[in-house]
Design a protein around this motif. Sequence first.
Motif, PDB file in Angstrom:
ATOM      1  N   UNK A  37       0.829  -1.203   0.000  1.00  0.00           N
ATOM      2  CA  UNK A  37       0.000   0.000   0.000  1.00  0.00           C
ATOM      3  C   UNK A  37       0.866   1.256   0.000  1.00  0.00           C
ATOM      4  N   UNK A  38       1.929   1.245   0.800  1.00  0.00           N
ATOM      5  CA  UNK A  38       2.832   2.397   0.854  1.00  0.00           C
ATOM      6  C   UNK A  38       3.490   2.633  -0.509  1.00  0.00           C
ATOM      7  N   UNK A  39       3.926   1.577  -1.144  1.00  0.00           N
ATOM      8  CA  UNK A  39       4.563   1.712  -2.465  1.00  0.00           C
ATOM      9  C   UNK A  39       3.580   2.330  -3.461  1.00  0.00           C
ATOM     10  N   UNK A  67       3.804   6.048  -5.215  1.00  0.00           N
ATOM     11  CA  UNK A  67       3.948   6.130  -6.672  1.00  0.00           C
ATOM     12  C   UNK A  67       2.982   7.139  -7.271  1.00  0.00           C
ATOM     13  N   UNK A  68       1.865   7.355  -6.597  1.00  0.00           N
ATOM     14  CA  UNK A  68       0.862   8.271  -7.123  1.00  0.00           C
ATOM     15  C   UNK A  68       0.025   7.664  -8.232  1.00  0.00           C
ATOM     16  N   UNK A  69       0.175   6.376  -8.436  1.00  0.00           N
ATOM     17  CA  UNK A  69      -0.556   5.695  -9.506  1.00  0.00           C
ATOM     18  C   UNK A  69      -1.715   4.900  -8.919  1.00  0.00           C
ATOM     19  N   UNK A 127       5.293   0.952 -10.574  1.00  0.00           N
ATOM     20  CA  UNK A 127       4.926   1.683  -9.356  1.00  0.00           C
ATOM     21  C   UNK A 127       6.144   1.872  -8.458  1.00  0.00           C
ATOM     22  N   UNK A 128       6.996   0.870  -8.368  1.00  0.00           N
ATOM     23  CA  UNK A 128       8.209   0.973  -7.540  1.00  0.00           C
ATOM     24  C   UNK A 128       9.138   2.044  -8.108  1.00  0.00           C
ATOM     25  N   UNK A 168      11.302   7.542  -7.501  1.00  0.00           N
ATOM     26  CA  UNK A 168      11.497   8.892  -8.018  1.00  0.00           C
ATOM     27  C   UNK A 168      10.819   9.933  -7.116  1.00  0.00           C
ATOM     28  N   UNK A 169       9.612   9.613  -6.650  1.00  0.00           N
ATOM     29  CA  UNK A 169       8.866  10.562  -5.817  1.00  0.00           C
ATOM     30  C   UNK A 169       9.439  10.703  -4.411  1.00  0.00           C
ATOM     31  N   UNK A 170      10.054   9.652  -3.884  1.00  0.00           N
ATOM     32  CA  UNK A 170      10.551   9.677  -2.505  1.00  0.00           C
ATOM     33  C   UNK A 170      12.009  10.093  -2.386  1.00  0.00           C
TER      34      UNK A 170
END
Length: 119
Positions: free
Chosen positions: A69-71, A75-77, A87-88, A93-95
């Motif tokens: 769920x956190x991943x 990911x924002x997807x 998603x990973x 990239x986002x984190x």
Amino acid sequence: MAFVAIAGPMLFRADLYRHWQDNVRAVALTLRALRAINRYGASSSGEQYTGYLVIAATRAPMDMDTALLFIWLMSGLARDSVPLTTAIARAKRNCHPDGSGSHVAWLDLQEALTSVGLS
């Protein structure tokens, strides 16, 4: 009653008993007991003067569902809209602290990836 001793600042309540003499006696007996700890070798570096130390709380490790769920959240997807590997990559990239993420978010993502066996 407050004063500074060799071990550092000390504070003792002096209002427990009705008569001031009883309060002074209680403080004196407490100090005598603290000195006895040093005298009899139970403590060699003044631990008895430090009081109760705060033990840092630790988090429980992430379970598989929470990690996935956190991943997906990072990911924002939308879940199941793209493969997990995509998603990973997006979550990384986002984190990442060099991008828009933070050090804490990056560490949390690494913990999530470890929990799902993908670190």
